[in-house]
Every structure is written in structure tokens, then in C-alpha cells.
Design an enzyme around this catalytic site. Sequence first.
Site, PDB file in Angstrom:
ATOM      1  N   TRP A 159     -15.530  11.908 -13.079  1.00  0.00           N
ATOM      2  CA  TRP A 159     -14.792  11.668 -11.831  1.00  0.00           C
ATOM      3  C   TRP A 159     -14.252  12.962 -11.222  1.00  0.00           C
ATOM      4  O   TRP A 159     -14.082  13.067 -10.006  1.00  0.00           O
ATOM      5  CB  TRP A 159     -13.655  10.674 -12.078  1.00  0.00           C
ATOM      6  CG  TRP A 159     -12.626  11.136 -13.080  1.00  0.00           C
ATOM      7  CD1 TRP A 159     -12.618  10.906 -14.413  1.00  0.00           C
ATOM      8  CD2 TRP A 159     -11.462  11.955 -12.817  1.00  0.00           C
ATOM      9  NE1 TRP A 159     -11.534  11.509 -15.005  1.00  0.00           N
ATOM     10  CE2 TRP A 159     -10.800  12.158 -14.046  1.00  0.00           C
ATOM     11  CE3 TRP A 159     -10.912  12.508 -11.672  1.00  0.00           C
ATOM     12  CZ2 TRP A 159      -9.631  12.911 -14.159  1.00  0.00           C
ATOM     13  CZ3 TRP A 159      -9.744  13.254 -11.773  1.00  0.00           C
ATOM     14  CH2 TRP A 159      -9.120  13.456 -13.011  1.00  0.00           C
TER      15      TRP A 159
ATOM     16  N   TRP B 224       1.648   1.834  -3.401  1.00  0.00           N
ATOM     17  CA  TRP B 224       0.576   2.447  -4.213  1.00  0.00           C
ATOM     18  C   TRP B 224       0.740   3.979  -4.202  1.00  0.00           C
ATOM     19  O   TRP B 224       0.514   4.660  -5.193  1.00  0.00           O
ATOM     20  CB  TRP B 224      -0.807   2.083  -3.661  1.00  0.00           C
ATOM     21  CG  TRP B 224      -1.378   0.825  -4.253  1.00  0.00           C
ATOM     22  CD1 TRP B 224      -1.460  -0.396  -3.648  1.00  0.00           C
ATOM     23  CD2 TRP B 224      -1.943   0.651  -5.573  1.00  0.00           C
ATOM     24  NE1 TRP B 224      -2.046  -1.307  -4.504  1.00  0.00           N
ATOM     25  CE2 TRP B 224      -2.355  -0.695  -5.690  1.00  0.00           C
ATOM     26  CE3 TRP B 224      -2.146   1.497  -6.661  1.00  0.00           C
ATOM     27  CZ2 TRP B 224      -2.955  -1.206  -6.839  1.00  0.00           C
ATOM     28  CZ3 TRP B 224      -2.749   0.987  -7.807  1.00  0.00           C
ATOM     29  CH2 TRP B 224      -3.140  -0.343  -7.891  1.00  0.00           C
TER      30      TRP B 224
ATOM     31  N   TRP C 162      -9.357   8.183  -7.990  1.00  0.00           N
ATOM     32  CA  TRP C 162     -10.576   8.480  -8.755  1.00  0.00           C
ATOM     33  C   TRP C 162     -10.488   7.928 -10.164  1.00  0.00           C
ATOM     34  O   TRP C 162     -11.431   7.337 -10.672  1.00  0.00           O
ATOM     35  CB  TRP C 162     -10.851   9.996  -8.774  1.00  0.00           C
ATOM     36  CG  TRP C 162     -11.652  10.379  -7.574  1.00  0.00           C
ATOM     37  CD1 TRP C 162     -11.183  10.849  -6.376  1.00  0.00           C
ATOM     38  CD2 TRP C 162     -13.077  10.253  -7.421  1.00  0.00           C
ATOM     39  NE1 TRP C 162     -12.227  11.025  -5.494  1.00  0.00           N
ATOM     40  CE2 TRP C 162     -13.392  10.671  -6.112  1.00  0.00           C
ATOM     41  CE3 TRP C 162     -14.107   9.824  -8.253  1.00  0.00           C
ATOM     42  CZ2 TRP C 162     -14.715  10.683  -5.637  1.00  0.00           C
ATOM     43  CZ3 TRP C 162     -15.415   9.827  -7.775  1.00  0.00           C
ATOM     44  CH2 TRP C 162     -15.710  10.251  -6.479  1.00  0.00           C
TER      45      TRP C 162
ATOM     46  N   TRP D 114     -20.859  11.604 -20.645  1.00  0.00           N
ATOM     47  CA  TRP D 114     -21.134  11.832 -19.218  1.00  0.00           C
ATOM     48  C   TRP D 114     -22.381  12.700 -19.056  1.00  0.00           C
ATOM     49  O   TRP D 114     -22.692  13.520 -19.913  1.00  0.00           O
ATOM     50  CB  TRP D 114     -19.963  12.590 -18.557  1.00  0.00           C
ATOM     51  CG  TRP D 114     -18.636  11.931 -18.692  1.00  0.00           C
ATOM     52  CD1 TRP D 114     -17.623  12.321 -19.513  1.00  0.00           C
ATOM     53  CD2 TRP D 114     -18.164  10.770 -17.999  1.00  0.00           C
ATOM     54  NE1 TRP D 114     -16.543  11.471 -19.376  1.00  0.00           N
ATOM     55  CE2 TRP D 114     -16.853  10.508 -18.441  1.00  0.00           C
ATOM     56  CE3 TRP D 114     -18.727   9.924 -17.041  1.00  0.00           C
ATOM     57  CZ2 TRP D 114     -16.094   9.445 -17.963  1.00  0.00           C
ATOM     58  CZ3 TRP D 114     -17.974   8.877 -16.563  1.00  0.00           C
ATOM     59  CH2 TRP D 114     -16.676   8.639 -17.025  1.00  0.00           C
TER      60      TRP D 114
ATOM     61  N   GLU E 233       0.837  -1.217   0.000  1.00  0.00           N
ATOM     62  CA  GLU E 233       0.000   0.000   0.000  1.00  0.00           C
ATOM     63  C   GLU E 233       0.864   1.257   0.000  1.00  0.00           C
ATOM     64  O   GLU E 233       0.547   2.245  -0.658  1.00  0.00           O
ATOM     65  CB  GLU E 233      -0.948   0.015   1.205  1.00  0.00           C
ATOM     66  CG  GLU E 233      -1.977  -1.085   1.185  1.00  0.00           C
ATOM     67  CD  GLU E 233      -2.764  -1.175  -0.114  1.00  0.00           C
ATOM     68  OE1 GLU E 233      -3.153  -0.128  -0.669  1.00  0.00           O
ATOM     69  OE2 GLU E 233      -2.977  -2.313  -0.586  1.00  0.00           O
TER      70      GLU E 233
ATOM     71  N   ASN F  57     -10.712   3.173   2.654  1.00  0.00           N
ATOM     72  CA  ASN F  57     -10.336   2.946   1.246  1.00  0.00           C
ATOM     73  C   ASN F  57     -11.380   2.147   0.473  1.00  0.00           C
ATOM     74  O   ASN F  57     -11.699   2.464  -0.674  1.00  0.00           O
ATOM     75  CB  ASN F  57      -8.985   2.246   1.171  1.00  0.00           C
ATOM     76  CG  ASN F  57      -8.549   2.023  -0.268  1.00  0.00           C
ATOM     77  OD1 ASN F  57      -8.379   2.971  -1.021  1.00  0.00           O
ATOM     78  ND2 ASN F  57      -8.416   0.777  -0.671  1.00  0.00           N
TER      79      ASN F  57
END
Length: 481
Positions: free
Chosen positions: A364, A281, A387, A309, A278, A346
Site C-alpha cells: 500500500w 473519520w 490506504w 507482496w 465523515e 472517495n
Amino acid sequence: MRGNVQQNAPIIYWVRRDLRLSDNPALRAAAEQGRPVLPVFIRDAAVDRLGAAPKWRLGLGLEQFDQALQGVGSRLTFRSGAALETLHALIKESGADAVFWAREYDPKSVQRDSDIKGKLKDLGINASSFGGKLLHEPWSVETKTGGYYKVYTPFWNAVKNRDIPAPLPGVVKLQAPANFPPSENLSGWSLGSGMQRGAAVVRPYVRLGEEAAQTRLADFCQSDIASYNRLRDVPAVLGTSGLSENLAVGEISPYQCWHAGLRALQDGKEGAETFLKEIVWREFAYHLMHHTPHILDQNWKPGWDRFPWNKDEQNPAVLAWKQGRTGMPFVDAAMRQLIVEGWMHNRTRMVVASFLVKDLHLEWQLGERFFAEHLTDYDPASNAHGWQWTAGTGTDASPYYRVFNPIEQGRRFDENGDYIRKYVPELVHLSASEIHEPWLFLDGYSHGYPERIVDHAVERIESLERLKEIKADKPEQPIQK
Ligand code: FAD
């Protein structure tokens, strides 16, 4: 301004998002020169651009860091204005001949810093930037062909066995300049304690300062890290480190987290490797922000620009999402957690993001901005990356179009409904088998819970239909800008 280092000219240590005494290469380098150090925080456009929650959190962090600096014989000088002009003024006032800082990696900071470095060097000032925010400089990780990584797993494989130097010890003494230059009053700024609105609600949920961050890391590595791989996805359990707010303002360093995680791994704690992954990440998000800075506000895969969208941001559904009143229990619990705590788990970040993009069909960026306003751990790289990953416009390497089912996600990761009950009092009377779909039960709405604004099964199909409109173009590759 001057060519040679003067014996006792101060060094300006420009504080940005590195609010710690330990493992702070810029501060340590300044302290080791054996000359006075002038720690300075500048409230410039980069600070004013922040959303309310990160601004508030940064302000509280600065109050703590000022106290920590006082503990080693120094203090923070607060100034507002454009960074270059402010540094010029401070150099003049203090006679400083060097400015040290820790690198930031978002494109606006990079531009500002390289401009400042050049201009200060022209004046004969030693302007030096240092690492400390990341384990790996984003440009130091390359594919075999010299490119950057677009997928997480190969990135992880490339860095997992690299040697990470041990964290630097804490600075215990800073030589003060003969006179500290005049400082503005932090409490007079709309930052930290100077911000009243909402602060009292979120305050119990933040843990401020380097000491608290170190305690948090030590406690986590002592116990919860062992089960982290199993429990990190269960939002009702406080099974994660909670260090993101500290990492965001630099109250702890990734080196410190990495080494603590490694020690836990060597001690046989099962979840430690997942924790290290993590941390990586976060590195991956920075790697991408460096190589493809458009990730911050444009579709990472440009083909998505043509996706149809919904454009109406004033739509009542958007307000319902923001207020946690969509009628979708797992989504609403998460959005209310964000409003109350300034933080969201998360797992549910992914669920609410997917709901906005794939059930409400909104871009987003709308959600990214809302998070940027409300998260105390707001981080430009991780937020945009999270996102885009969830929206499908980013680095998700899945071969299929992932649409999170908010009901199934709730059943799977909040089996008993404890997370929902914690944040949605209108549903506390429902059992574990009822709480994820209140519309199926007679008393599902008896305590004022709003009816669902969309039917997920219908919107999933709608999302896949819309996808067909761009699929022919195979919008797979990111642009490099
Ligand atoms: P832990 O599970 O204890 O993880 C340890 C650390 O690893 C975290 O503090 C964080 O620095 C890093 N990390 C963990 N997961 C991720 C991840 N998916 N991406 C990047 N780094 C990660 N994180 C932020 O720090 N700031 C943000 O603004 C942010 N926005 C996000 C938005 C979305 C839509 C999504 C899906 C994720 C976002 N994340 C963000 C990543 C992640 O949700 C948080 O880092 C994590 O929930 C923080 O809790 P923790 O410190 O207990 O994490």
C-alpha cells in the site's frame, strides 16, 4: 531574551496549515493582545517534503491568504530555512517576544514544534500553540480503560454527543508592526504559481481561499447535504462537499463544518448525519496518527510485514495503474480523474487502492506515496489511514478479508457508466451494460482502450492464497510505537 511583555513588541503568528481569518484560535489570540502581529510563513523541510500537488495547492492558498491578511491591514512575510533559526532571526529583527501557532499532529511536526517551544521558552519568549485543526485533540478521546480507539464506530459513539464550541468570529483588523521585516518572494519559490508543470490542467478544479470554502460549505448545506447519504458513493455525481482541499490547508475549520452540518441536521436534511460522520473519520485518522504514528509508513497491524507482496515497483503493471491504463474501466477512470483534477472520489479511492494491493499484490505504501504526490487535498493522516484501511493492514473491522471487485463496484456505483465515459474517451461508444467489461464485446477495443493487465477473478484467489501464509499468525493487533 526578555522576561516581561514589552508594551508594543510584536507577536509572531507562525502560519502553517491554517490559512483563514475566521475560527483561527492562534491568530485570534495574537490579535487580541492589542499589539502588532507579524504573520510569517516559513518554507522549511516540512514544506519541501510535500509532493508536487499539495505543494502547488499550498502555494496558491498562501497567495490567497496573503491577500486576505492585506485586507485586514497586515501581510505575510515569507522566509525559507530551518524553522527555529528562522524564528530566531525574525525575533531579532522585529523585537517580537511571542510566537503563536496552530498545532499540527504528524510526528515530525510534533517533534519540531516541541523542540522549538522548549528553546524559545528558554530564551524568555512566549511560545504558545493552539488548536483549531481538529474537533477533538487526539489525546482527549479515550476508551473506558484509558486506551485509544482502534475501530471507528466506538470512536464515533464516544464523540458524537460532545459539545463543540461555536466557531470563533473572523479577525477584522490586525495591528501592523512599525516595519515588516524583509520577505522572500513567494513567486520565486517552487510553490503555487511558481510551479508551472501541470498546474494549468489542475487549476480549474481547485477552489481557493477561505471565502470560496465558506461558499462551498454554505451551498453544500443548502442543497447536496440532503441527499449526501444516498449520493456520496456515486462518483459521476458531484454529491460530496469537495471541502477536503480546503480542510487540508486550513481554509476552513472542522468546527465550521461541524456546526453547519448540525444546523442542516436540525433542519431535517437527511444526509447531514452521514456528513458529520465523515468529518469524524478525519478525526479518527488523526487520533490514530497520534497514538500509533507508525501508521504513516508501516503496517498498522505488524503481522502484515510477512505478507508475500510483489516487490517489483518497476513492473509495467505499476505504470499502467499510475497512468490509468490497466484495462479495468472503473479503475482507469479514477486514476485519470486524479491526474487531471488532483482529486479523486472517495469510492474510487478505495477501488484503485484495493486494485493495487489485492489485484497487483503491491504494498500500500507505493500507492500512498503516489497519492501524496498527486492529491491537492493530501492529508498525511487521512491518506495513510485510507490506504491501510483498504489494504486490510489497518483499521477495517470487517470480519472477512475485503477484496473490492472493480467490475462489480463499477456496475453498482457507476450504473450508467457516466463516470467512466467522462475520463476514458476510448470507451464512450459502449453502452451501460458493456462499458464495465469491454473485453466481452467485439468493439470493446475498437477505440484503442488497453487490454486488461490482470483478470480480477484470478487475482482475487491469488490474494486469498497469499493471505493464508500469514493468517496462522493472526496479525490482528496494532503495535504501539
Ligand atoms: P466529503 O464526502 O464531502 O466529506 C467531508 C469531509 O470529511 C472531507 O472533506 C474529509 O475531510 C472528511 N472525510 C470524508 N471521508 C473521509 C475518510 N474516508 N477519511 C478521512 N476523512 C474523510 N482525504 C483527505 O482529505 N486527504 C487524503 O490524502 C486522503 N487520502 C485518501 C486515500 C484513500 C486510499 C482513501 C480510501 C481515502 C482518502 N481520503 C483522503 C478520504 C476521502 O476520500 C476524502 O476525504 C474525500 O474523498 C474528500 O472529498 P470531499 O471533501 O468531497 O468529502
